[in-house]
Design a protein around this motif. Structure first.
Motif, mmCIF file in Angstrom:
data_model
loop_
_atom_site.group_PDB
_atom_site.id
_atom_site.type_symbol
_atom_site.label_atom_id
_atom_site.label_comp_id
_atom_site.label_asym_id
_atom_site.label_seq_id
_atom_site.Cartn_x
_atom_site.Cartn_y
_atom_site.Cartn_z
ATOM 1 N N ASP A 105 -35.486 17.655 24.669
ATOM 2 C CA ASP A 105 -35.701 17.991 23.335
ATOM 3 C C ASP A 105 -34.554 18.881 22.725
ATOM 4 N N VAL A 106 -34.048 19.642 23.528
ATOM 5 C CA VAL A 106 -32.928 20.604 23.213
ATOM 6 C C VAL A 106 -31.499 20.177 23.688
ATOM 7 N N ALA A 107 -30.862 19.649 22.807
ATOM 8 C CA ALA A 107 -29.501 19.223 23.216
ATOM 9 C C ALA A 107 -28.748 20.483 23.621
ATOM 10 N N LEU A 108 -28.113 20.336 25.183
ATOM 11 C CA LEU A 108 -27.374 21.168 25.452
ATOM 12 C C LEU A 108 -25.967 20.858 25.617
ATOM 13 N N THR A 109 -25.498 19.937 24.757
ATOM 14 C CA THR A 109 -24.181 19.674 24.534
ATOM 15 C C THR A 109 -23.402 20.477 23.478
ATOM 16 N N SER A 110 -22.086 20.309 23.741
ATOM 17 C CA SER A 110 -21.221 21.315 22.614
ATOM 18 C C SER A 110 -20.063 20.139 22.369
ATOM 19 N N ALA A 111 -19.193 20.764 21.473
ATOM 20 C CA ALA A 111 -17.858 19.982 20.976
ATOM 21 C C ALA A 111 -17.120 19.836 22.242
ATOM 22 N N SER A 112 -16.999 20.715 23.238
ATOM 23 C CA SER A 112 -16.167 20.531 24.397
ATOM 24 C C SER A 112 -16.934 19.815 25.488
ATOM 25 N N ASP A 113 -18.268 19.572 25.538
ATOM 26 C CA ASP A 113 -19.058 19.053 26.386
ATOM 27 C C ASP A 113 -19.857 17.638 25.779
ATOM 28 N N PRO A 114 -19.273 16.601 25.915
ATOM 29 C CA PRO A 114 -19.787 15.295 25.270
ATOM 30 C C PRO A 114 -21.222 14.981 25.447
ATOM 31 N N GLY A 115 -21.535 15.410 26.777
ATOM 32 C CA GLY A 115 -22.951 14.920 27.405
ATOM 33 C C GLY A 115 -22.580 13.515 28.052
ATOM 34 N N ARG A 116 -23.659 13.247 28.822
ATOM 35 C CA ARG A 116 -23.377 12.275 29.888
ATOM 36 C C ARG A 116 -24.555 11.180 29.296
ATOM 37 N N LEU A 117 -23.717 9.904 29.063
ATOM 38 C CA LEU A 117 -24.296 8.857 28.399
ATOM 39 C C LEU A 117 -24.937 7.811 29.468
ATOM 40 N N PHE A 118 -24.775 8.182 30.649
ATOM 41 C CA PHE A 118 -25.118 7.226 31.706
ATOM 42 C C PHE A 118 -25.976 7.788 32.700
ATOM 43 N N GLU A 119 -26.748 7.020 33.474
ATOM 44 C CA GLU A 119 -27.708 7.544 34.563
ATOM 45 C C GLU A 119 -26.727 8.126 35.594
ATOM 46 N N SER A 120 -27.440 8.804 36.395
ATOM 47 C CA SER A 120 -26.867 9.655 37.733
ATOM 48 C C SER A 120 -26.072 8.462 38.710
ATOM 49 N N LEU A 121 -24.726 8.647 38.911
ATOM 50 C CA LEU A 121 -24.040 7.696 39.635
ATOM 51 C C LEU A 121 -24.468 7.710 41.241
ATOM 52 N N GLY A 122 -25.324 8.582 41.691
ATOM 53 C CA GLY A 122 -25.778 8.185 43.057
ATOM 54 C C GLY A 122 -24.889 8.893 44.024
ATOM 55 N N PHE A 123 -23.872 10.084 43.536
ATOM 56 C CA PHE A 123 -23.221 10.801 44.854
ATOM 57 C C PHE A 123 -22.923 12.058 44.157
ATOM 58 N N LYS A 124 -22.590 12.935 44.882
ATOM 59 C CA LYS A 124 -22.188 14.506 44.486
ATOM 60 C C LYS A 124 -20.785 14.468 45.332
ATOM 61 N N VAL A 125 -19.834 15.268 44.374
ATOM 62 C CA VAL A 125 -18.480 15.459 44.875
ATOM 63 C C VAL A 125 -18.122 17.086 44.763
ATOM 64 N N GLN A 126 -16.928 17.540 45.291
ATOM 65 C CA GLN A 126 -16.565 18.832 45.408
ATOM 66 C C GLN A 126 -15.009 18.784 45.354
ATOM 67 N N TRP A 127 -14.233 19.458 44.666
ATOM 68 C CA TRP A 127 -13.065 19.411 44.494
ATOM 69 C C TRP A 127 -12.478 20.151 45.779
ATOM 70 N N SER A 128 -11.412 19.436 46.539
ATOM 71 C CA SER A 128 -11.089 19.693 47.828
ATOM 72 C C SER A 128 -9.770 19.269 48.138
ATOM 73 N N PRO A 129 -9.122 20.301 48.881
ATOM 74 C CA PRO A 129 -7.636 19.714 49.365
ATOM 75 C C PRO A 129 -7.876 18.478 50.094
ATOM 76 N N LEU A 130 -6.782 17.341 49.972
ATOM 77 C CA LEU A 130 -7.010 16.407 51.003
ATOM 78 C C LEU A 130 -6.513 16.580 52.585
ATOM 79 N N VAL A 131 -6.035 17.760 52.601
ATOM 80 C CA VAL A 131 -5.682 18.150 53.959
ATOM 81 C C VAL A 131 -6.901 18.378 54.626
ATOM 82 N N ALA A 132 -7.877 18.766 54.085
ATOM 83 C CA ALA A 132 -9.192 19.222 55.007
ATOM 84 C C ALA A 132 -9.576 18.208 55.694
ATOM 85 N N ALA A 133 -9.243 16.797 55.135
ATOM 86 C CA ALA A 133 -9.734 15.479 56.088
ATOM 87 C C ALA A 133 -9.020 15.539 57.192
#
Length: 357
Positions: A150-178
């Motif tokens: 009921d309470v919108a948590l979006t703002s001008a900088s946060d457009p809000g998500r219009l789609f369901e969950s994509l089914g995965f979680k990510v983390q910003w990480s350097p490729l060299v960690a692989a």
């Protein structure tokens, strides 16, 4: 002897890295289209770190997949890094210290546009298995507005998500960690901790450890952790290149703080590509058709005729007569003289001479 071999391997790795400095990036990352890394490389160039080989490879990053739901199994946790969306580099932002991180609001806005324009998006993915690159297509399901808060948590900088969950979680990480992996080379101690835990030489790679103790990498990091856990159990996450699967194992470290196996790390011991991936990327192989060979077929062989029986008269085999005609074809068919005639002179006497008066 072992120290000499280790020094030779280290020298070879240094020479490979020296050759890669001309391209500024490790060969392991060069399968990624340059346009997807352009914003990061431009930022490195501004900071003056682009010419530093180690700094450039440590700074190039992506969204590492940490967890995947059952309906999104085309992505692989730990190994996959998202480096772009729809062929466009990930939008980045930087903090006051110059550290780059992904602009998640801009990424959500890109996915919202895909939801409104067909409902699918292309994720540009780099894999730590052989350093390969591929495109993954995901379906974006519109979000049910009746279930929204009921309470919108979006703002001008946060457009809000219009789609369901994509089914995965990510983390910003350097490729060299692989590349922070440890290859099991051989088992040195019979019935030792590595043998008892079921590690397989040449096939297994240690890619993780409990409590994230291997996250920072380093040639001697695993050795230091094992020594610090002497007399205790240690949980390791192991990748097998033959079955292409990851399994957790519990190793009971002995009081001497040894794992009981030879371990390799570095450029020569990175996880290879899965079988069939490279051949599909290179396209179908050319086929070679040898020239037809000429040969003369061998004459047919036939079983010997059974011995004649005096008790019962057998009928003649019609096939035998047919074969007899086959072998006599082309021979002189004129009758031969009998044996009696052959004993006498076979020449005919000349006709008698008659005189006409």
């Amino acid at each position: 002897m072992f120290r000499i071999a280790k020094n030779l391997v280290k020298t070879f790795e240094q020479s490979v890295q020296g050759l890669a400095q001309d391209n500024e990036l490790d060969a392991f990352f060069q399968s990624i289209p340059p346009s997807l890394l352009a914003p990061q490389l431009a930022q490195l160039e501004q900071s003056g770190a682009l010419g530093d080989f180690s700094a450039a490879n440590s700074a190039v990053s992506g969204l590492r997949v940490l967890w995947v739901a059952e309906f999104q199994l085309q992505l692989q946790s730990y190994f996959d890094y998202i480096v772009g969306v729809n062929g466009i580099a990930l939008p980045l932002a930087s903090n006051q210290h110059g550290y780059m991180y992904p602009d998640y609001n801009a990424i959500v806005a890109m996915l919202n546009a895909c939801t409104q324009n067909g409902g699918s998006a292309t994720l540009n993915v780099w894999s730590a298995k052989g350093g390969t690159y591929r495109d993954v297509y995901v379906q974006l399901r519109p979000k049910d507005e009746s279930l929204m808060e009921d309470v919108a948590l979006t703002s001008a900088s946060d457009p809000g998500r219009l789609f369901e969950s994509l089914g995965f979680k990510v983390q910003w990480s350097p490729l060299v960690a692989a590349t922070f992996t440890y290859h099991i080379l051989q088992l040195n101690v019979a019935n030792g901790p590595a043998f008892a835990a079921g590690l397989i030489p040449d096939e297994d790679y240690i890619i993780g450890c409990q409590d994230g103790l291997l996250a920072t990498g380093g040639d001697t990091l695993l050795q230091d952790i094992v020594r610090s856990r002497a007399g205790q159990d240690l949980v390791l996450y192991v990748y097998n290149k033959v079955s292409d699967s990851v399994r957790p194992i519990t190793v009971a470290i002995g009081p001497d703080g040894r794992l009981g196996c030879g371990i390799g790390s570095g450029f020569l011991h990175r996880i290879p590509a899965v079988k069939g991936t490279e051949s599909q990327a290179q396209g179908p192989a050319e086929t070679f058709a040898p020239a037809p060979e000429t040969f003369t077929p061998a004459p047919p062989q036939f079983a010997a005729a059974p011995p004649k029986s005096h008790k019962k008269k057998k009928h003649a085999d019609p096939s035998a007569a047919g074969m007899s005609e086959y072998f006599t074809e082309g021979k002189d068919q004129s009758p031969r003289p009998s044996a009696a005639a052959a004993a006498t002179d076979s020449t005919l006497p000349p006709p008698p001479i008659t005189s006409h008066k």
